[in-house]
Design an enzyme around this catalytic site. Structure first.
Site, short mmCIF file in Angstrom:
data_model
loop_
_atom_site.label_atom_id
_atom_site.label_comp_id
_atom_site.label_asym_id
_atom_site.label_seq_id
_atom_site.Cartn_x
_atom_site.Cartn_y
_atom_site.Cartn_z
N ASP A 18 33.17 36.38 44.96
CA ASP A 18 32.56 37.25 43.75
C ASP A 18 33.32 36.32 42.28
OD1 ASP A 18 32.37 39.83 41.81
OD2 ASP A 18 34.60 40.50 42.80
N GLY A 19 32.78 36.61 41.37
CA GLY A 19 33.85 36.57 39.63
C GLY A 19 32.67 34.53 39.53
N ASN A 20 31.97 35.14 39.90
CA ASN A 20 31.19 34.62 39.28
C ASN A 20 30.54 34.50 37.98
OD1 ASN A 20 30.10 33.17 41.23
ND2 ASN A 20 28.49 34.44 41.60
N HIS A 35 26.11 32.44 38.66
CA HIS A 35 25.82 32.21 40.17
C HIS A 35 25.39 31.24 40.26
CE1 HIS A 35 25.61 36.99 39.82
NE2 HIS A 35 25.18 36.88 39.08
N ARG A 69 22.36 46.70 38.61
CA ARG A 69 22.84 45.64 38.10
C ARG A 69 21.41 45.01 37.14
NH1 ARG A 69 26.81 40.88 39.53
NH2 ARG A 69 28.14 42.29 40.40
N LEU A 129 26.89 25.61 63.82
CA LEU A 129 27.79 27.07 62.84
C LEU A 129 26.54 28.29 62.46
CD1 LEU A 129 30.25 28.09 60.85
CD2 LEU A 129 28.79 26.38 59.42
N ARG A 192 39.65 45.00 46.57
CA ARG A 192 38.74 45.97 47.46
C ARG A 192 37.25 45.25 48.33
NH1 ARG A 192 38.21 47.35 41.90
NH2 ARG A 192 35.45 45.94 40.54
N ILE A 193 36.49 46.29 49.52
CA ILE A 193 35.63 45.65 50.60
C ILE A 193 34.47 46.30 49.37
CG2 ILE A 193 34.78 46.26 52.50
CD1 ILE A 193 37.95 45.52 52.87
N SER A 194 34.30 46.47 48.44
CA SER A 194 33.51 46.80 47.83
C SER A 194 31.62 47.02 48.84
CB SER A 194 32.57 46.15 47.31
OG SER A 194 33.77 45.60 46.33
C1 IPE Z 1 30.35 42.63 46.12
O1 IPE Z 1 30.95 42.06 44.18
C2 IPE Z 1 29.42 41.85 46.10
C3 IPE Z 1 29.31 40.98 46.19
C4 IPE Z 1 30.25 39.90 45.99
C5 IPE Z 1 27.83 40.72 46.80
P1 IPE Z 1 30.62 43.11 43.26
O2 IPE Z 1 30.71 42.76 42.02
O3 IPE Z 1 29.61 43.69 42.98
O4 IPE Z 1 31.26 44.75 43.31
P2 IPE Z 1 32.97 45.89 42.83
O5 IPE Z 1 31.26 46.01 41.82
O6 IPE Z 1 33.40 44.91 41.60
O7 IPE Z 1 32.65 46.43 44.02
C1 IPE Z 2 29.37 38.10 42.35
O1 IPE Z 2 29.56 37.87 41.31
C2 IPE Z 2 28.49 38.20 42.97
C3 IPE Z 2 27.08 39.07 43.27
C4 IPE Z 2 27.62 40.04 43.14
C5 IPE Z 2 26.19 38.54 43.37
P1 IPE Z 2 29.86 38.94 40.30
O2 IPE Z 2 28.59 38.76 39.77
O3 IPE Z 2 30.51 40.02 40.77
O4 IPE Z 2 31.06 38.12 38.80
P2 IPE Z 2 31.61 39.01 38.42
O5 IPE Z 2 33.05 40.09 39.31
O6 IPE Z 2 31.23 40.21 37.45
O7 IPE Z 2 32.30 38.16 37.38
MG MG Z 3 32.34 40.90 40.91
#
Ligand code: IPE
Ligand code: IPE
Ligand code: MG
Length: 246
Positions: A18-20, A35, A69, A129, A192-194
């Site tokens: 997460d965080g891209n 991404h 999205r 792996l 969170r686990i999402s």
């Molecule tokens: C969880 O991240 C899914 C992936 C990393 C693929 P999200 O960014 O979608 O999760 P939420 O919406 O913050 O819970």
């Molecule tokens: C996770 O990064 C990648 C995917 C869910 C595909 P995000 O796109 O959720 O990045 P943030 O959370 O908005 O920074």
């Molecule tokens: Mg995210």
């Protein structure tokens, strides 16, 4: 008193990458730029796991909820998956990586599905792996699909309902054939686990870091593994009981 009973290196690691989006926003670039940057971090994570001797790595790439999205972001992610599969599979195969996709693969269009299937078939006999990519995956979806398989076995007369227990249902859950999930990592600061591996996470050690996924490198993974090695996994028992176990 000896403390750590957990193996020093987790056998199976799962990562919520997460965080891209925030990484890209900090650079005044579109989310898809983040991404794309995340793709390199995937390569680094795979190489680091091979170096550390991890047996299985499960990466959350696209959740069942991520379909909600904006269409252009979903489209950009699908394009990225196709390009990554076309470019990376050769090298992964050479390095002994066995690839598997878990999730509702029927949700993808035919060309992407064919690529996923081909990469799984091609790498099926590799053993160095195991890399699992969760796409259109949800932990609740996983529990539902396993329950459905159990119901079908009952309908065929191969199983009685009173024979359905945790071990039996587990056989139909994704990744049941791999070592149990030892370490669950989430980057990007959210705790969170999402809807990732809900069933499999039951006794995993959880590790949350503020590092955004594109910045997650070998040193970050090492820190997570070191943190894991200091944990005492008690599985409901007491610390004294664990210490007394040979
Ligand atoms: C969880 O991240 C899914 C992936 C990393 C693929 P999200 O960014 O979608 O999760 P939420 O919406 O913050 O819970
Ligand atoms: C996770 O990064 C990648 C995917 C869910 C595909 P995000 O796109 O959720 O990045 P943030 O959370 O908005 O920074
Ligand atoms: Mg995210």
């Amino acid at each position: 008193m000896t403390k750590a009973k957990a193996p020093q290196v987790p056998r199976h690691i799962a990562i919520v990458m997460d965080g891209n989006g925030r990484w890209a926003r900090a650079r005044h670039r579109p989310r898809s730029f983040g991404h794309n940057a995340g793709r390199k971090a995937v390569r680094v994570a795979i190489e680091s796991c091979m170096r550390e001797g991890v047996q299985a790595l499960t990466l959350f790439a696209f959740s069942s909820e991520n379909w909600q999205r904006p269409q252009d972001e979903v489209g950009a992610l699908m394009g990225l998956f196709v390009r990554a599969l076309d470019k990376e599979v050769d090298e992964l195969h050479t390095n002994g990586v066995r690839l598997r996709f878990i999730g509702d693969l029927n949700a993808f269009d035919e060309p992407l599905r064919r690529r996923m299937q081909a990469s799984m078939t091609r790498t099926a006999s590799n053993e160095r792996l195991q890399v699992n990519i969760a796409v259109s995956y949800g932990g609740r979806w996983d529990i539902v699909q396993a329950s459905r398989q159990a119901a079908e076995a009952v309908a065929r007369g191969e199983l009685r309902t009173d024979e359905i227990d945790e071990a039996r249902l587990n056989q139909w859950m994704s990744l049941a054939d791999l070592p149990p999930l030892d370490l669950f990592i989430r980057t990007g600061g959210e705790c969170r686990i999402s809807n990732f591996l809900l069933w499999q996470v039951a006794y995993a050690e959880l590790y949350f870091t503020d590092t955004l996924w594109p910045d997650f490198d070998q040193a970050c993974l090492r820190r997570a593994i070191e943190d894991y090695a200091r944990r005492e996994r008690r599985y409901g028992r007491t610390g004294e009981q664990i210490a007394a176990t040979p």
